[in-house]
Design a protein around this motif. Sequence first.
Motif, PDB file in Angstrom:
ATOM      1  N   ASN A 122       0.832  -1.210   0.000  1.00  0.00           N
ATOM      2  CA  ASN A 122       0.000   0.000   0.000  1.00  0.00           C
ATOM      3  C   ASN A 122       0.865   1.259   0.000  1.00  0.00           C
ATOM      4  OD1 ASN A 122      -2.419  -1.298  -0.203  1.00  0.00           O
ATOM      5  ND2 ASN A 122      -3.201  -0.694   1.792  1.00  0.00           N
ATOM      6  N   THR A 123       1.848   1.287  -0.865  1.00  0.00           N
ATOM      7  CA  THR A 123       2.805   2.375  -1.115  1.00  0.00           C
ATOM      8  C   THR A 123       3.863   2.528  -0.023  1.00  0.00           C
ATOM      9  OG1 THR A 123       1.610   4.248  -0.080  1.00  0.00           O
ATOM     10  CG2 THR A 123       0.976   3.655  -2.340  1.00  0.00           C
ATOM     11  N   ARG A 124       3.806   1.743   1.044  1.00  0.00           N
ATOM     12  CA  ARG A 124       4.835   1.820   2.096  1.00  0.00           C
ATOM     13  C   ARG A 124       6.033   0.963   1.694  1.00  0.00           C
ATOM     14  NH1 ARG A 124       4.082   2.850   7.531  1.00  0.00           N
ATOM     15  NH2 ARG A 124       2.349   4.131   6.789  1.00  0.00           N
ATOM     16  N   PRO A 125       7.243   1.513   1.612  1.00  0.00           N
ATOM     17  CA  PRO A 125       8.408   0.742   1.169  1.00  0.00           C
ATOM     18  C   PRO A 125       8.715  -0.432   2.096  1.00  0.00           C
ATOM     19  CG  PRO A 125       8.855   3.093   1.108  1.00  0.00           C
ATOM     20  CD  PRO A 125       7.572   2.930   1.841  1.00  0.00           C
ATOM     21  N   VAL A 126       9.169  -1.517   1.493  1.00  0.00           N
ATOM     22  CA  VAL A 126       9.517  -2.748   2.203  1.00  0.00           C
ATOM     23  C   VAL A 126      11.010  -2.996   2.013  1.00  0.00           C
ATOM     24  CG1 VAL A 126       9.132  -5.249   2.275  1.00  0.00           C
ATOM     25  CG2 VAL A 126       7.206  -3.698   1.878  1.00  0.00           C
ATOM     26  N   THR A 127      11.667  -3.525   3.044  1.00  0.00           N
ATOM     27  CA  THR A 127      13.088  -3.850   2.944  1.00  0.00           C
ATOM     28  C   THR A 127      13.312  -5.338   3.185  1.00  0.00           C
ATOM     29  OG1 THR A 127      13.480  -3.387   5.291  1.00  0.00           O
ATOM     30  CG2 THR A 127      13.803  -1.557   3.731  1.00  0.00           C
ATOM     31  N   ARG A 129      16.376  -7.463   4.924  1.00  0.00           N
ATOM     32  CA  ARG A 129      17.590  -7.335   5.729  1.00  0.00           C
ATOM     33  C   ARG A 129      18.118  -5.906   5.679  1.00  0.00           C
ATOM     34  NH1 ARG A 129      21.048 -12.988   4.878  1.00  0.00           N
ATOM     35  NH2 ARG A 129      19.365 -14.383   5.533  1.00  0.00           N
ATOM     36  N   GLY A 130      17.175  -4.986   5.710  1.00  0.00           N
ATOM     37  CA  GLY A 130      17.512  -3.576   5.759  1.00  0.00           C
ATOM     38  C   GLY A 130      17.754  -2.924   4.421  1.00  0.00           C
ATOM     39  N   ALA A 131      17.776  -3.693   3.343  1.00  0.00           N
ATOM     40  CA  ALA A 131      18.054  -3.149   2.007  1.00  0.00           C
ATOM     41  C   ALA A 131      16.766  -3.083   1.182  1.00  0.00           C
ATOM     42  CB  ALA A 131      19.082  -4.008   1.288  1.00  0.00           C
ATOM     43  N   PRO A 132      16.646  -2.109   0.272  1.00  0.00           N
ATOM     44  CA  PRO A 132      15.426  -1.994  -0.531  1.00  0.00           C
ATOM     45  C   PRO A 132      15.325  -3.036  -1.637  1.00  0.00           C
ATOM     46  CG  PRO A 132      16.985  -0.303  -1.163  1.00  0.00           C
ATOM     47  CD  PRO A 132      17.578  -0.982   0.038  1.00  0.00           C
ATOM     48  N   ALA A 133      16.443  -3.684  -1.981  1.00  0.00           N
ATOM     49  CA  ALA A 133      16.458  -4.668  -3.059  1.00  0.00           C
ATOM     50  C   ALA A 133      16.829  -6.036  -2.511  1.00  0.00           C
ATOM     51  CB  ALA A 133      17.439  -4.253  -4.160  1.00  0.00           C
ATOM     52  N   THR A 134      16.441  -7.065  -3.254  1.00  0.00           N
ATOM     53  CA  THR A 134      16.795  -8.427  -2.875  1.00  0.00           C
ATOM     54  C   THR A 134      16.943  -9.272  -4.127  1.00  0.00           C
ATOM     55  OG1 THR A 134      16.201 -10.308  -1.466  1.00  0.00           O
ATOM     56  CG2 THR A 134      14.407  -9.228  -2.655  1.00  0.00           C
TER      57      THR A 134
END
Length: 414
Positions: A122-127, A129-134
């Motif tokens: 719902n537009t809230r960024p997800v990480t 292990r603390g990083a934006p990419a996986t």
Amino acid sequence: MPRRQGYALLIALVTGTAALAAVVAFAGSMLFSGPRAKASASAAPQSTARPRAAPAHSTGLWLATWAAAPVLGSPDPNHDQDLSHRTIRNVVHTSIGGNAARVTLSNLFGTQPLLIDNVTVNTRPVTFRGAPATTVAAGGKVVSDPVVVPVAADADLVITVRTPHASGPVTAHPNSHQSSYVETEQGTWRSTAWRYLTAVDVRSTTATGTVVALGDSLTAGTGSTTDANNRWPDVLADRLNGRYAVVNQGIGGNRVLRDGIGPRALDRFQRDVLDISGAKTVIIALGINDVQGFPQETDPQRITGALRGMTQQAHAHGMRVVGATLMPYDGYRSWTPAQDAVRNRLNEMIRAGGVFDQVLDFDRDMRDPGHPYRLHPAYDSGDHLHLNDAGYQRLGSLVNLADLAGVRPSSDAL
């Protein structure tokens, strides 16, 4: 809150181009939800700042509010368009709410590592292990960090996944009976497949467990109205009213004994049932495709033996098992008297006990009293195998809620 509100806006997105994609990105979850979901989304901050992790001292249980079994590796995506900078807006419908969420992404059918560089709830960024990419290994899955975001019960939720350099096979769940959207540089397309996303967990302070519905197309909802959330597990979730989460692990065409559409139930039971967050009860509604699909199974004991084995696995994890009899299907293209005799014998064995802890007699309640080998006309979608919305409403009403609560008796006669 009526779940059937708000879908006209969804359908309007289908015809969009690049300009519409910008509208979708701006509006976020409000474009994909009914009134309760809109209230939740509007309460959430819209910034792209680093998401707040769930505090270590937070109370509540992590439970799956939604899940979808991975079915196949699709060459995807839309008409062989360039996959660069592709954004997938998976729209899912929650069973319970919570004050934080985490998502599971799967590359089960992928043949190479999958880079995902942006995920939002719902537009809230997800990480991760603390990083934006996986990066998800071929054949693997990843679970995100918890992110504080209000998730409403009985509402649509948008999980956005961006894959900057994706190539197939894409791990997907087709025929979802829910509208999601795929955005590329060429435009935005409506889709009824969920891609990469296989579970959404929420931290709940009110619900006490998760009910998993394991089944085939009759659980997945074939014949129901798209975007109306009329599958029988949806109806069950409404009846439970937040006391338990309900997740739908139905796959159209799925079988107990053989691979076909999706891995056979024996092989997916661990992943799609036992590994589900907070799973306490499983409802197994499987076997009709073993009976009617080709090659047709002629020995009901082979099916009941496999079902009994799944029950024993669930018991080893402290779970309760409710199982369903097989509904009639006379009039469907594969029906024969011989195979219907197999179905009836299988139902007799289920009713006799020793296969499940409790029995849901779908056959008895859904057949035509005047023609017991056929579905009741009021519930028939028209093909004499699958149900219409009224039929799924009826199925969801048949579950005895008392069978879903508590702990399985310590004595195990199986």
